[in-house]
Design an enzyme around this catalytic site. Structure first.
Site, PDB file in Angstrom:
ATOM      1  N   HIS A  19       0.947  -1.294  -0.098  1.00 32.98           N
ATOM      2  CA  HIS A  19      -0.138  -0.004  -0.033  1.00 32.98           C
ATOM      3  C   HIS A  19       0.938   1.034  -0.070  1.00 32.98           C
ATOM      4  O   HIS A  19       1.581   1.431   0.918  1.00 32.98           O
ATOM      5  CB  HIS A  19      -0.935  -0.039   1.177  1.00 32.98           C
ATOM      6  CG  HIS A  19      -2.294  -0.994   1.091  1.00 32.98           C
ATOM      7  ND1 HIS A  19      -3.312  -0.854   1.646  1.00 32.98           N
ATOM      8  CD2 HIS A  19      -2.349  -2.000   0.195  1.00 32.98           C
ATOM      9  CE1 HIS A  19      -4.018  -1.397   1.249  1.00 32.98           C
ATOM     10  NE2 HIS A  19      -3.531  -2.281   0.464  1.00 32.98           N
ATOM     11  N   TYR A  57      -9.246   5.410   7.108  1.00 34.85           N
ATOM     12  CA  TYR A  57      -9.440   5.893   8.366  1.00 34.85           C
ATOM     13  C   TYR A  57     -10.433   7.003   8.256  1.00 34.85           C
ATOM     14  O   TYR A  57     -10.349   8.253   7.695  1.00 34.85           O
ATOM     15  CB  TYR A  57      -8.306   6.503   9.024  1.00 34.85           C
ATOM     16  CG  TYR A  57      -7.268   5.492   9.440  1.00 34.85           C
ATOM     17  CD1 TYR A  57      -6.475   4.981   8.273  1.00 34.85           C
ATOM     18  CD2 TYR A  57      -6.948   4.810  10.412  1.00 34.85           C
ATOM     19  CE1 TYR A  57      -5.267   3.774   8.391  1.00 34.85           C
ATOM     20  CE2 TYR A  57      -6.060   3.789  10.864  1.00 34.85           C
ATOM     21  CZ  TYR A  57      -5.258   3.323   9.770  1.00 34.85           C
ATOM     22  OH  TYR A  57      -4.408   2.506  10.026  1.00 34.85           O
ATOM     23  N   PRO A 107      -4.639   0.535  18.658  1.00 33.47           N
ATOM     24  CA  PRO A 107      -4.345   0.020  16.969  1.00 33.47           C
ATOM     25  C   PRO A 107      -4.284   0.986  16.170  1.00 33.47           C
ATOM     26  O   PRO A 107      -4.471   0.912  15.191  1.00 33.47           O
ATOM     27  CB  PRO A 107      -5.505  -0.807  17.034  1.00 33.47           C
ATOM     28  CG  PRO A 107      -6.401  -0.907  17.982  1.00 33.47           C
ATOM     29  CD  PRO A 107      -5.966   0.046  19.221  1.00 33.47           C
ATOM     30  N   LYS A 162       0.593  -0.061  14.982  1.00 40.06           N
ATOM     31  CA  LYS A 162       2.029  -0.039  15.489  1.00 40.06           C
ATOM     32  C   LYS A 162       2.322  -1.296  16.344  1.00 40.06           C
ATOM     33  O   LYS A 162       3.780  -1.553  16.682  1.00 40.06           O
ATOM     34  CB  LYS A 162       2.495   1.327  16.219  1.00 40.06           C
ATOM     35  CG  LYS A 162       2.573   2.650  15.405  1.00 40.06           C
ATOM     36  CD  LYS A 162       3.580   2.558  14.524  1.00 40.06           C
ATOM     37  CE  LYS A 162       3.810   3.384  13.371  1.00 40.06           C
ATOM     38  NZ  LYS A 162       3.514   2.356  11.973  1.00 40.06           N
ATOM     39  N   TYR A 215       3.718   6.558  10.072  1.00 42.66           N
ATOM     40  CA  TYR A 215       2.960   5.423   9.645  1.00 42.66           C
ATOM     41  C   TYR A 215       3.702   4.363   9.050  1.00 42.66           C
ATOM     42  O   TYR A 215       3.448   3.360   9.221  1.00 42.66           O
ATOM     43  CB  TYR A 215       1.862   5.995   8.969  1.00 42.66           C
ATOM     44  CG  TYR A 215       0.616   5.066   8.455  1.00 42.66           C
ATOM     45  CD1 TYR A 215      -0.424   4.642   9.443  1.00 42.66           C
ATOM     46  CD2 TYR A 215       0.572   3.932   7.488  1.00 42.66           C
ATOM     47  CE1 TYR A 215      -1.377   3.934   9.486  1.00 42.66           C
ATOM     48  CE2 TYR A 215      -0.379   2.992   7.561  1.00 42.66           C
ATOM     49  CZ  TYR A 215      -1.297   2.885   8.405  1.00 42.66           C
ATOM     50  OH  TYR A 215      -2.198   1.914   8.201  1.00 42.66           O
TER      51      TYR A 215
HETATM   52  P1  RFL Z   1       0.789 -11.516  21.786  1.00 51.11           P
HETATM   53  O1  RFL Z   1       0.446 -11.521  20.548  1.00 51.11           O
HETATM   54  O2  RFL Z   1       0.001 -10.872  22.913  1.00 51.11           O
HETATM   55  O3  RFL Z   1       1.640 -12.876  22.436  1.00 51.11           O
HETATM   56  C1  RFL Z   1       1.871 -13.150  23.591  1.00 51.11           C
HETATM   57  C2  RFL Z   1       1.632 -14.806  23.827  1.00 51.11           C
HETATM   58  O4  RFL Z   1       2.222 -15.118  25.147  1.00 51.11           O
HETATM   59  C3  RFL Z   1       1.137 -16.102  25.592  1.00 51.11           C
HETATM   60  N1  RFL Z   1       1.060 -16.206  26.895  1.00 51.11           N
HETATM   61  C4  RFL Z   1       1.935 -16.986  27.686  1.00 51.11           C
HETATM   62  N2  RFL Z   1       2.647 -17.934  27.532  1.00 51.11           N
HETATM   63  C5  RFL Z   1       3.029 -18.536  28.615  1.00 51.11           C
HETATM   64  N3  RFL Z   1       2.752 -18.405  29.924  1.00 51.11           N
HETATM   65  C6  RFL Z   1       1.981 -17.333  30.059  1.00 51.11           C
HETATM   66  N4  RFL Z   1       1.745 -17.011  31.437  1.00 51.11           N
HETATM   67  C7  RFL Z   1       1.478 -16.506  29.200  1.00 51.11           C
HETATM   68  N5  RFL Z   1       0.547 -15.342  29.186  1.00 51.11           N
HETATM   69  C8  RFL Z   1       0.426 -15.221  27.905  1.00 51.11           C
HETATM   70  C9  RFL Z   1      -0.295 -15.670  24.946  1.00 51.11           C
HETATM   71  O5  RFL Z   1      -1.108 -16.799  24.782  1.00 51.11           O
HETATM   72  C10 RFL Z   1       0.159 -15.386  23.538  1.00 51.11           C
HETATM   73  O6  RFL Z   1       0.234 -16.511  22.589  1.00 51.11           O
HETATM   74  O7  RFL Z   1       2.057 -10.325  21.948  1.00 51.11           O
HETATM   75  P2  RFL Z   1       3.335 -10.529  21.068  1.00 51.11           P
HETATM   76  O8  RFL Z   1       4.149 -11.519  20.465  1.00 51.11           O
HETATM   77  O9  RFL Z   1       4.043  -9.491  21.812  1.00 51.11           O
HETATM   78  O10 RFL Z   1       2.820  -9.438  19.952  1.00 51.11           O
HETATM   79  C11 RFL Z   1       2.106  -8.033  19.870  1.00 51.11           C
HETATM   80  C12 RFL Z   1       0.956  -8.213  18.613  1.00 51.11           C
HETATM   81  O11 RFL Z   1       0.180  -9.132  19.065  1.00 51.11           O
HETATM   82  C13 RFL Z   1       0.186  -7.035  18.948  1.00 51.11           C
HETATM   83  O12 RFL Z   1       1.021  -5.738  19.282  1.00 51.11           O
HETATM   84  C14 RFL Z   1      -0.592  -6.525  17.607  1.00 51.11           C
HETATM   85  O13 RFL Z   1      -1.658  -7.435  17.222  1.00 51.11           O
HETATM   86  C15 RFL Z   1      -1.214  -5.178  17.758  1.00 51.11           C
HETATM   87  N6  RFL Z   1      -2.128  -4.734  16.670  1.00 51.11           N
HETATM   88  C16 RFL Z   1      -1.566  -4.038  15.506  1.00 51.11           C
HETATM   89  N7  RFL Z   1      -0.189  -4.224  15.433  1.00 51.11           N
HETATM   90  C17 RFL Z   1       0.338  -3.549  14.257  1.00 51.11           C
HETATM   91  O14 RFL Z   1       1.549  -3.492  14.018  1.00 51.11           O
HETATM   92  N8  RFL Z   1      -0.300  -3.134  13.126  1.00 51.11           N
HETATM   93  C18 RFL Z   1      -1.844  -3.643  13.013  1.00 51.11           C
HETATM   94  O15 RFL Z   1      -2.356  -3.139  12.041  1.00 51.11           O
HETATM   95  C19 RFL Z   1      -2.421  -3.851  14.349  1.00 51.11           C
HETATM   96  N9  RFL Z   1      -3.762  -3.861  14.481  1.00 51.11           N
HETATM   97  C20 RFL Z   1      -3.380  -4.873  16.727  1.00 51.11           C
HETATM   98  C21 RFL Z   1      -4.361  -4.451  15.691  1.00 51.11           C
HETATM   99  C22 RFL Z   1      -4.126  -5.445  17.831  1.00 51.11           C
HETATM  100  C23 RFL Z   1      -5.565  -5.626  18.074  1.00 51.11           C
HETATM  101  N10 RFL Z   1      -6.135  -5.922  19.085  1.00 51.11           N
HETATM  102  C24 RFL Z   1      -7.097  -7.057  19.233  1.00 51.11           C
HETATM  103  C25 RFL Z   1      -5.539  -5.786  20.350  1.00 51.11           C
HETATM  104  C26 RFL Z   1      -5.825  -4.526  15.731  1.00 51.11           C
HETATM  105  C27 RFL Z   1      -6.277  -4.879  17.027  1.00 51.11           C
HETATM  106  C28 RFL Z   1      -7.958  -5.039  16.880  1.00 51.11           C
HETATM  107  C1  PHB Z   2      -6.232  -4.270  10.513  1.00 51.47           C
HETATM  108  O1  PHB Z   2      -6.268  -4.312   9.426  1.00 51.47           O
HETATM  109  O2  PHB Z   2      -6.545  -5.081  11.384  1.00 51.47           O
HETATM  110  C2  PHB Z   2      -5.802  -2.921  10.853  1.00 51.47           C
HETATM  111  C3  PHB Z   2      -5.289  -1.951  10.101  1.00 51.47           C
HETATM  112  C4  PHB Z   2      -4.873  -0.770  10.462  1.00 51.47           C
HETATM  113  C5  PHB Z   2      -4.757  -0.166  11.799  1.00 51.47           C
HETATM  114  C6  PHB Z   2      -5.484  -1.414  12.682  1.00 51.47           C
HETATM  115  C7  PHB Z   2      -5.819  -2.793  12.396  1.00 51.47           C
HETATM  116  O3  PHB Z   2      -4.629   0.732  12.129  1.00 51.47           O
END
Ligand code: RFL
Ligand code: PHB
Length: 389
Positions: free
Chosen positions: A72, A200, A292, A296, A384
């Protein structure tokens, strides 16, 4: 069992660290509380910075992203019923890749399997010991049997709700937090995206975001109340609300269909300082959370892992502790900039319950400035696509 680095959590942070350490010949074991399928089932991030994509390639898990990821060059911002494009490529020379976190996780898991890396799923009651000395240990229970892993270092990659950060004495850690008075209701559907780039949306009814996973799969979000539940959101209600927040063209072109997945995510800014405690390192969501809006979270997790994997490689191959000693300061410098950007994007685009009409006028003035000033648009675009490591 003995290993060099015990990694807690098999999310993107833990899996990426495991593969990068393996590449440097550093032995590691991952302990994950859930099953592999559960980890794969979590629909989260979608936007990948170039730095993250490069790191995945370095870890041997970048081929599919390169083939299937959607590049993108820009994104749209919609307000007062009109869309405005921010051209990342023109403003910064860089782009982002849209590729789901579930796919990144799958690619890393496949890579780990291929290289024979050890991951223990369903590790219960993981506990961290003696990381303030030279012989840290991790204990866990699997199928009712107690186990101990002796190691040189522990990497706490277990997310916001994990045990690693909570194992640090409260007198050694300082946390900073802002909880937002709303959440995001997200829906995944097997329908073509409403536009070929992300939109957005600032709207008097609240924020919305049109994203995607592929040319045939869409990911949409609408701002909802903080304590809201997915049961309150029938597919019909979701589509009606998204349509109400879209511009006329978007309303006309939106293809709706049954949801495949629905989740509500609360919005929070959070940082824990420092990110190193003796022989324990925190990385990714275990150390910091961003709302989110700036896309980031996953990208910050990747930059932490970049610094940490380099630091550990330096320790083992060059017998230098410089990287380890500097890890927390280096990682936090980038973390706070991403925290600022995510907080700013959130403030610009959401409906706040307490700032009234004045607050909305301020948002509109800033949005108009943003789309009419090259400097303002460049500042958004630079952040971004990802600040340098
Ligand atoms: P995770 O993915 O939470 O993984 C942590 C893992 O640890 C396990 N765990 C344990 N294991 C052993 N013992 C314990 N006591 C434990 N407790 C927990 C868990 O089961 C899990 O498997 O953290 P990690 O690896 O640091 O990764 C971080 C990312 O997942 C997170 O920052 C992103 O998903 C955030 N996020 C976005 N980030 C982006 O860079 N671009 C995006 O477009 C974006 N969109 C988003 C997002 C997060 C969202 N939500 C649901 C919070 C959109 C959404 C809606
Ligand atoms: C997504 O595709 O899940 C997504 C994209 C951009 C954002 C957050 C989530 O800022």
């Amino acid at each position: 069992m003995r290993t060099q680095v015990a990694i807690i959590g098999a999310g993107p942070s833990g899996l990426l660290l495991g593969q990068l350490l393996h590449k440097h010949g550093i032995d590691n074991v991952i302990l994950e509380a859930r099953t592999g399928d559960y980890v794969l089932g979590r629909v989260r991030a979608g936007v990948v910075e170039k730095g993250t994509a490069d790191l995945l390639a370095e870890a041997g898990a970048g081929d599919r992203l390169k083939r299937e990821g959607l590049v993108h060059d820009g994104a749209e911002i919609s307000f007062s019923g009109e869309r405005h494009r921010i051209d990342f490529r023109e403003l910064t020379g860089k782009a982002v890749v849209v590729y789901g976190q579930t796919e990144i996780t799958r690619d890393l898991m496949d890579g780990r399997k291929a290289t024979g890396g050890k991951t223990i799923y369903e590790a219960a009651d993981v506990s961290l010991h003696d990381f303030d000395g030279n012989n840290p240990k991790v204990r866990y229970r699997k199928d009712g049997v107690e186990h101990e892993v002796a190691c040189d270092f522990i990497a706490g990659c277990d997310g916001y709700h994990g045990i690693s950060r909570r194992s640090v004495p409260s007198s050694s850690i300082k946390t900073f937090e802002r909880v937002y008075p709303f959440g995001w209701m997200g829906l995944l559907s097997e329908t073509p995206p409403v536009s070929h780039e992300l939109i957005y949306i600032h709207h008097t009814r609240g924020f919305a975001l049109c994203s995607m996973r592929s040319p045939t799969r869409s990911r949409y979000y609408v701002q909802c109340d903080a304590g809201d539940m997915t049961e309150n959101w029938s597919d019909q209600r979701f589509w009606d609300e998204l349509k109400a927040r879209l511009d006329q063209k978007g309303r006309d072109e939106l293809v709706t269909g049954p949801s495949i997945e629905k989740t509500i995510a609360p919005l929070r800014s959070f940082v824990a300082e420092p990110m190193r405690f003796g022989r324990l390192f925190l990385a990714g969501d275990a150390a910091h959370i961003v709302p989110p809006t700036g896309a980031k979270g996953l990208n910050l997790a990747a930059s932490d892992i970049h610094y940490l994997s380099k630091a550990l490689a330096e320790h083992y191959t060059e017998k230098s502790s410089a990287g380890i000693d500097g890890y927390s300061t280096r990682a936090l410098a980038r973390v706070w900039k991403a925290e600022r950007f995510s907080w700013w994007m959130t403030g610009l685009l959401h409906k706040f319950p307490d700032t009234g009409e004045f607050g909305e006028k301020m948002q509109l003035a800033e949005l108009e400035y943003l789309v009419s000033s090259k400097s303002a648009a460049t500042a958004l675009a630079e952040n971004y696509v990802g600040l340098p490591y």
